[in-house]
Scaffold this active site. Structure first.
Site, mmCIF file in Angstrom:
data_model
loop_
_atom_site.group_PDB
_atom_site.id
_atom_site.type_symbol
_atom_site.label_atom_id
_atom_site.label_comp_id
_atom_site.label_asym_id
_atom_site.label_seq_id
_atom_site.Cartn_x
_atom_site.Cartn_y
_atom_site.Cartn_z
ATOM 1 C CG HIS A 28 41.517 46.042 38.839
ATOM 2 N ND1 HIS A 28 40.898 44.832 38.610
ATOM 3 C CD2 HIS A 28 40.835 46.602 39.867
ATOM 4 C CE1 HIS A 28 39.900 44.674 39.453
ATOM 5 N NE2 HIS A 28 39.837 45.744 40.230
ATOM 6 C CD GLU A 29 42.030 49.206 42.274
ATOM 7 O OE1 GLU A 29 40.913 49.771 42.301
ATOM 8 O OE2 GLU A 29 42.214 48.068 42.752
ATOM 9 C CG HIS A 35 37.221 49.926 40.003
ATOM 10 N ND1 HIS A 35 36.124 49.177 39.681
ATOM 11 C CD2 HIS A 35 38.066 49.079 40.661
ATOM 12 C CE1 HIS A 35 36.303 47.927 40.112
ATOM 13 N NE2 HIS A 35 37.470 47.837 40.705
ATOM 14 C CD GLU A 38 36.154 44.584 41.593
ATOM 15 O OE1 GLU A 38 37.073 44.847 40.796
ATOM 16 O OE2 GLU A 38 35.932 45.241 42.621
ATOM 17 C CE1 TYR A 93 38.201 42.043 42.789
ATOM 18 C CE2 TYR A 93 37.391 41.134 44.854
ATOM 19 C CZ TYR A 93 37.968 42.166 44.150
ATOM 20 O OH TYR A 93 38.300 43.326 44.788
HETATM 21 ZN ZN LIG Z 1 38.431 46.256 41.720
#
Ligand SMILES: [Zn+2]
Length: 663
Positions: free
Chosen positions: A458-459, A462, A487, A599
């Protein structure tokens, strides 16, 4: 103006050549912070003085953007230090700098002379028009449509609000909560995580209260009292101070919304986003709540039945049971032993594998920069290069393991944002992935839970959004997109950690890396993935409704009670007595206020985008390139709906999301 611009651009070029500076001496941040802001103010003043007849994109909007961009580059390392520096003094100075910066950005974004100058300009190209539109919109969000008296009031409240948000984060970072427990009270917990604990004089184990220990105890401690103790300790970190700060901020936001002409803070925050207003969000959350109610009841009944099997006298579920029963049930009924799964995810294997996966999809290579100057042991700096021609695209840092005073969650920090410089070169973006993975213990590697692996994907999603941007403007670059879309890319990438082709690359038993996660274990994990999903999404909705409620009601609000009520209404059980969840919920104090629904909202688009990869292969460089060009590269240069249409080749819809939820 031109001279100032040249000097500051020159400064930022020399500073980003090898990542960011992080070796600040006490006093240095304070001095630099003041100097950079002073320089920027001189630049802004000069723009405001351009004669109305001479106002064009090139004399007004662009220099305004560029001064802001230079300032952002200069301040980023200073402000990042509060989250990662090993020196408490440096962290404090960084926090203080944040306060000065917040004040200055309120001052600047409420300047009528600048607003009047910007408003006059008409952009020529679509790019110029986009920046022009977002710039003027930014000023208007800050209250520039109001008269001077009201504007002054807005400024005052904005500044006060910014200050308490910073204070909130600092209180949490600085909280050193811990409790002691006997080995009997810790029964069930992994031996390597017990081995990490120190003993007190009486021989009791000292349990520090952080994310890592929280999940260890909530998942595995057989003793319900220990789990209850952990919830209470975890949700009482900085509770007294932070509950007051949260409640004060809610009232400040109500005042601001009123001053700015909005019914509620939620309406104000959602206007520039995909959702547009609070009513759309209310409908979205309510529809989900209704659709998920049956799934939640089924999941809760399932947990209660399991509890009764362990303890025939049990009559109801308590909060401290939820994670534990979920974890134990996965182990017994689904034969997914979280601790066994960990053995296949040593941190170094996962990280290298994750790089390989992203590299293949996105057409880039990651190369560690040897001997890079970093802020703490174990932190690494990587170059991102294009596979086609080895062109340098950007950099990112990795800071994976916990230490005292460090940011306590997993997050991606945007440091230098990509943008077109005056000389036509593109500034390489620099980002940092910061996490708190279980640290390596003596003689044993760091072993990650599957959840940790998912968080990493996930990170890092980004990070790639920031690094692979080609947006020409700093303020519209990478993840600087609308909050209810940002997100979507990273949530889409969470799906990867359940794909067998991907697991071939990111897993390997700690004793023998060639032994990949066994196929039958993955099969069980996939079956277990749907297990308790209704309850999981009800939890997300709990946060979403809490945010919605505190930011749509009026008058003073008891945040703890509001949260406890929502929790009871949605889950059907009570919070642990004397817990203060809002005091530890950083999202309401770091600009996710009025935005938690994002989210869930962006998960709809995440699952929709995932269908394209599912069709053509999760490691397909072809779809990856389309994703890189249509979703990641543009940043906020176009509306998210438009980006989605380009990537999907059709209008987005919620079919894949509801299918994923089995509703
Ligand atoms: Zn995030």
């Amino acid at each position: 103006v031109k001279i100032i611009l040249l000097i500051s651009i020159f400064l930022s070029i020399s500073s980003y050549a090898q990542g960011i500076k992080s070796d600040y001496k006490p006093g240095e941040i304070k001095k630099l912070c003041a100097k950079y802001i002073k320089d920027a103010k001189v630049g802004f003043d000069a723009i405001a003085k351009v004669k109305p007849a001479d106002r064009t994109f090139a004399t007004t909007t662009l220099p305004y953007e560029n001064i802001g961009a230079d300032l952002s580059d200069q301040l980023a390392p200073l402000l990042f230090m509060m989250h990662v520096s090993t020196d408490k003094k440096v962290r404090t100075e960084s926090t203080n700098c944040q306060n000065v910066v917040s004040d200055f950005s309120v001052e600047t974004s409420t300047r009528r002379d600048l607003y009047n100058a910007m408003k006059d300009v008409v952009g020529k190209t679509p790019e110029e028009k986009r920046l022009q539109f977002r710039t003027v919109q930014g000023f208007e969000e800050s209250g520039l449509k109001l008269d001077d008296k009201k504007l002054k009031e807005v400024k005052k409240v904005q500044k006060a609000l910014a200050k308490i948000q910073t204070e909130f984060r600092k209180n949490l970072n600085d909280s050193k909560s811990e409790f002691t427990a006997t080995d009997e009270e810790l029964k069930g917990i992994r031996p390597d995580s017990i081995a990490n604990l120190k003993n007190d004089a009486k021989g009791l184990r000292i349990v520090p209260v952080n994310e890592g220990t929280y999940f260890d105890i909530m998942n595995s401690a057989d003793n319900a009292k220990t789990r209850e103790k952990m919830i209470s300790a975890f949700m009482n970190r900085a509770a007294k101070l932070n509950t007051v700060l949260v409640q004060r901020s809610i009232v400040f936001r109500q005042d601001l919304a009123k001053l700015l002409g909005y019914k509620t803070w939620f309406d104000y925050k959602t206007e520039p986003r995909m959702a547009k207003n609070s009513e759309t969000v209310r409908k979205f959350l309510t529809e989900l709540k209704e659709k998920l109610a049956a799934a939640n009841k089924r999941d809760m009944d399932q947990l209660l039945a399991f509890k009764k099997k362990m303890d025939p006298t049990a009559t109801k579920l308590n909060q401290e049971d939820l994670l534990y029963l979920d974890f134990q049930m996965k182990k017994q009924d689904y034969k997914v032993d979280g601790n066994l799964v960990r053995e296949y995810f040593p941190a170094d294997v996962v990280i290298q594998g994750m790089f390989d996966v992203y590299s293949q999809i996105l057409g880039v290579n990651y190369v560690e920069v040897p001997k890079a100057a970093v802020w703490s042991n174990g932190v690494k700096l990587y170059e991102v290069r294009d596979k086609k021609d080895s062109r340098l695209i950007g950099y990112f840092y990795t800071d994976f393991f916990p230490r005292e005073g460090k940011y306590d969650h997993a997050a991606a920090f945007q440091l230098y944002k990509g943008r077109l410089l005056k000389d036509g070169k593109y500034e390489p973006p620099v980002s940092a992935i910061v996490a708190n993975l279980s640290p390596p213990t003596e003689g044993k590697l760091s072993l990650l839970s599957h959840k940790d692996v998912e968080t990493m994907f996930h990170e890092f999603g980004h990070i790639m959004h920031d690094v692979l941007t080609t947006a020409p403007y700093n303020s519209l670059s990478g993840t600087s997109t609308t909050r209810d879309f940002v997100e979507a890319p990273s949530q889409m990438l969470e799906n990867w950690v359940f794909e067998s082709e991907v697991l071939e690359k990111i897993s390997g038993h700690y004793q023998d890396h060639s032994k990949k996660l066994p196929k039958d274990l993955l099969k069980k994990m996939l079956a277990a993935r749907d297990f308790q999903q209704g309850r999981f999404y009800i939890r997300q909705l709990t946060f979403g409704f809490y945010d919605y409620n505190i930011h749509t009601e009026s008058g003073p609000i008891d945040a703890t009670k509001t949260y406890d009520d929502v929790f009871r209404e949605l889950t059907g059980i009570d919070q642990v007595a004397n817990a203060h969840f809002p005091a530890t919920f950083g999202h309401m104090m770091d600009n996710y206020d009025g935005g938690y629904y994002g989210y869930l909202w962006s998960k709809v688009y995440a699952q929709d985008m995932f269908t394209v990869f599912q069709k053509e292969g999760v490691l397909s460089p072809k779809v990856g390139a389309r994703y890189r060009n249509n979703i990641l590269a543009p940043g906020d240069m176009e509306d998210a709906d438009e980006l989605l249409k380009k990537f999907l080749g059709r209008e987005p819809n919620n079919k894949a999301f509801f299918k994923y939820l089995h509703i």
